[in-house]
Design a protein around this motif. Structure first.
Motif, PDB file in Angstrom:
ATOM      1  N   LEU A  52      -4.966  -0.141   4.507  1.00 11.52           N
ATOM      2  CA  LEU A  52      -5.693   0.826   3.684  1.00 11.52           C
ATOM      3  C   LEU A  52      -6.538   0.139   2.624  1.00 11.52           C
ATOM      4  N   ASP A  53      -6.018  -0.933   2.026  1.00  8.36           N
ATOM      5  CA  ASP A  53      -6.788  -1.683   1.028  1.00  8.36           C
ATOM      6  C   ASP A  53      -8.050  -2.286   1.638  1.00  8.36           C
ATOM      7  N   VAL A  54      -7.898  -2.891   2.810  1.00  5.70           N
ATOM      8  CA  VAL A  54      -9.045  -3.509   3.496  1.00  5.70           C
ATOM      9  C   VAL A  54     -10.095  -2.447   3.835  1.00  5.70           C
ATOM     10  N   LEU A  55      -9.654  -1.331   4.359  1.00  9.84           N
ATOM     11  CA  LEU A  55     -10.598  -0.270   4.728  1.00  9.84           C
ATOM     12  C   LEU A  55     -11.291   0.310   3.503  1.00  9.84           C
ATOM     13  N   ARG A  56     -10.532   0.579   2.445  1.00  8.57           N
ATOM     14  CA  ARG A  56     -11.139   1.118   1.215  1.00  8.57           C
ATOM     15  C   ARG A  56     -12.188   0.154   0.663  1.00  8.57           C
ATOM     16  N   ALA A  57     -11.899  -1.139   0.712  1.00  8.39           N
ATOM     17  CA  ALA A  57     -12.840  -2.146   0.206  1.00  8.39           C
ATOM     18  C   ALA A  57     -14.152  -2.125   0.986  1.00  8.39           C
ATOM     19  N   ARG A  58     -14.104  -1.590   2.198  1.00 10.57           N
ATOM     20  CA  ARG A  58     -15.299  -1.508   3.038  1.00 10.57           C
ATOM     21  C   ARG A  58     -15.882  -0.107   3.076  1.00 10.57           C
ATOM     22  N   GLY A  59     -15.378   0.762   2.197  1.00 14.98           N
ATOM     23  CA  GLY A  59     -15.927   2.109   2.093  1.00 14.98           C
ATOM     24  C   GLY A  59     -15.399   3.104   3.092  1.00 14.98           C
ATOM     25  N   VAL A  60     -14.255   2.783   3.729  1.00 11.59           N
ATOM     26  CA  VAL A  60     -13.661   3.690   4.710  1.00 11.59           C
ATOM     27  C   VAL A  60     -12.566   4.498   4.019  1.00 11.59           C
ATOM     28  N   ALA A  61     -12.661   5.812   4.083  1.00 16.51           N
ATOM     29  CA  ALA A  61     -11.673   6.695   3.462  1.00 16.51           C
ATOM     30  C   ALA A  61     -10.383   6.726   4.282  1.00 16.51           C
ATOM     31  N   PRO A  62      -9.243   6.947   3.637  1.00 19.39           N
ATOM     32  CA  PRO A  62      -7.970   7.026   4.369  1.00 19.39           C
ATOM     33  C   PRO A  62      -7.971   8.069   5.482  1.00 19.39           C
ATOM     34  N   ARG A  63      -8.750   9.131   5.352  1.00 17.35           N
ATOM     35  CA  ARG A  63      -8.779  10.181   6.391  1.00 17.35           C
ATOM     36  C   ARG A  63      -9.363   9.670   7.714  1.00 17.35           C
ATOM     37  N   ALA A  64      -9.958   8.484   7.698  1.00 14.45           N
ATOM     38  CA  ALA A  64     -10.525   7.896   8.912  1.00 14.45           C
ATOM     39  C   ALA A  64      -9.534   6.951   9.600  1.00 14.45           C
ATOM     40  N   TRP A  65      -8.299   6.945   9.115  1.00 13.44           N
ATOM     41  CA  TRP A  65      -7.288   6.000   9.592  1.00 13.44           C
ATOM     42  C   TRP A  65      -6.020   6.739   9.983  1.00 13.44           C
ATOM     43  N   MET A  66      -5.413   6.337  11.103  1.00 12.31           N
ATOM     44  CA  MET A  66      -4.158   6.942  11.557  1.00 12.31           C
ATOM     45  C   MET A  66      -3.094   5.868  11.733  1.00 12.31           C
ATOM     46  N   TRP A  67      -1.961   6.126  11.132  1.00 12.46           N
ATOM     47  CA  TRP A  67      -0.796   5.250  11.222  1.00 12.46           C
ATOM     48  C   TRP A  67       0.025   5.705  12.418  1.00 12.46           C
ATOM     49  N   VAL A  68      -0.154   5.032  13.557  1.00 13.57           N
ATOM     50  CA  VAL A  68       0.568   5.373  14.781  1.00 13.57           C
ATOM     51  C   VAL A  68       2.008   4.879  14.646  1.00 13.57           C
ATOM     52  N   HIS A  69       2.945   5.690  15.076  1.00 19.05           N
ATOM     53  CA  HIS A  69       4.383   5.412  15.007  1.00 19.05           C
ATOM     54  C   HIS A  69       4.899   5.416  13.567  1.00 19.05           C
ATOM     55  N   ALA A  70       4.249   6.159  12.691  1.00 21.39           N
ATOM     56  CA  ALA A  70       4.688   6.235  11.294  1.00 21.39           C
ATOM     57  C   ALA A  70       6.095   6.793  11.178  1.00 21.39           C
ATOM     58  N   SER A  71       6.484   7.635  12.100  1.00 19.46           N
ATOM     59  CA  SER A  71       7.829   8.226  12.037  1.00 19.46           C
ATOM     60  C   SER A  71       8.926   7.176  12.200  1.00 19.46           C
ATOM     61  N   ALA A  72       8.572   5.982  12.639  1.00 21.47           N
ATOM     62  CA  ALA A  72       9.552   4.897  12.747  1.00 21.47           C
ATOM     63  C   ALA A  72       9.810   4.229  11.399  1.00 21.47           C
ATOM     64  N   CYS A  73       8.979   4.522  10.410  1.00 14.93           N
ATOM     65  CA  CYS A  73       9.112   3.895   9.097  1.00 14.93           C
ATOM     66  C   CYS A  73      10.291   4.489   8.342  1.00 14.93           C
ATOM     67  N   ALA A  74      11.101   3.637   7.773  1.00 15.32           N
ATOM     68  CA  ALA A  74      12.268   4.085   7.012  1.00 15.32           C
ATOM     69  C   ALA A  74      11.896   4.538   5.596  1.00 15.32           C
ATOM     70  N   ASP A  75      10.697   4.193   5.145  1.00 22.78           N
ATOM     71  CA  ASP A  75      10.250   4.515   3.786  1.00 22.78           C
ATOM     72  C   ASP A  75       9.491   5.845   3.786  1.00 22.78           C
ATOM     73  N   ASP A  76      10.226   6.957   3.682  1.00 29.06           N
ATOM     74  CA  ASP A  76       9.582   8.268   3.708  1.00 29.06           C
ATOM     75  C   ASP A  76       8.600   8.448   2.562  1.00 29.06           C
ATOM     76  N   ALA A  77       8.882   7.854   1.415  1.00 24.50           N
ATOM     77  CA  ALA A  77       7.955   7.977   0.276  1.00 24.50           C
ATOM     78  C   ALA A  77       6.579   7.438   0.645  1.00 24.50           C
ATOM     79  N   LEU A  78       6.540   6.378   1.425  1.00 27.98           N
ATOM     80  CA  LEU A  78       5.253   5.829   1.853  1.00 27.98           C
ATOM     81  C   LEU A  78       4.538   6.790   2.799  1.00 27.98           C
ATOM     82  N   LEU A  79       5.280   7.458   3.669  1.00 29.47           N
ATOM     83  CA  LEU A  79       4.660   8.447   4.559  1.00 29.47           C
ATOM     84  C   LEU A  79       3.910   9.488   3.737  1.00 29.47           C
TER      85      LEU A  79
END
Length: 86
Positions: A22-49
């Motif tokens: 997300l940091d790399v994309l933002r630095a290049r002018g790409v909004a988070p809505r243009a990015w998808m975290w595939v397999h996010a449900s595997a992440c144990a950190d729900d706060a990050l989700l």
């Protein structure tokens, strides 16, 4: 930026990589809505989700199996409670 296509990244349970992407994309002018975290449900950190979703990033609640069903239901309910569906 030129195509407007969604960037889907198979990051899984790797919070540092999520933040870096997300940091790399933002630095290049790409909004988070243009990015998808595939397999996010595997992440144990729900706060990050919820942090990512509240910024407009897509979180993939995928890999649904019998043994993950309850977690998926819980995640969808929480996303709904936070008004993050749609």
């Amino acid at each position: 930026l030129e195509t407007g296509l969604l960037i889907a990244v198979h990051t899984g349970d790797n919070p540092p990589a999520v933040r870096e992407q997300l940091d790399v994309l933002r630095a290049r002018g790409v909004a988070p809505r243009a990015w998808m975290w595939v397999h996010a449900s595997a992440c144990a950190d729900d706060a990050l989700l919820w942090e990512v979703a509240s910024q407009g990033g897509w979180i993939g609640l995928d890999q649904l199996r019998a043994e993950t069903f309850d977690r998926h239901v819980s995640l969808v309910r929480e996303a709904r409670r936070r008004n993050l569906l749609g």
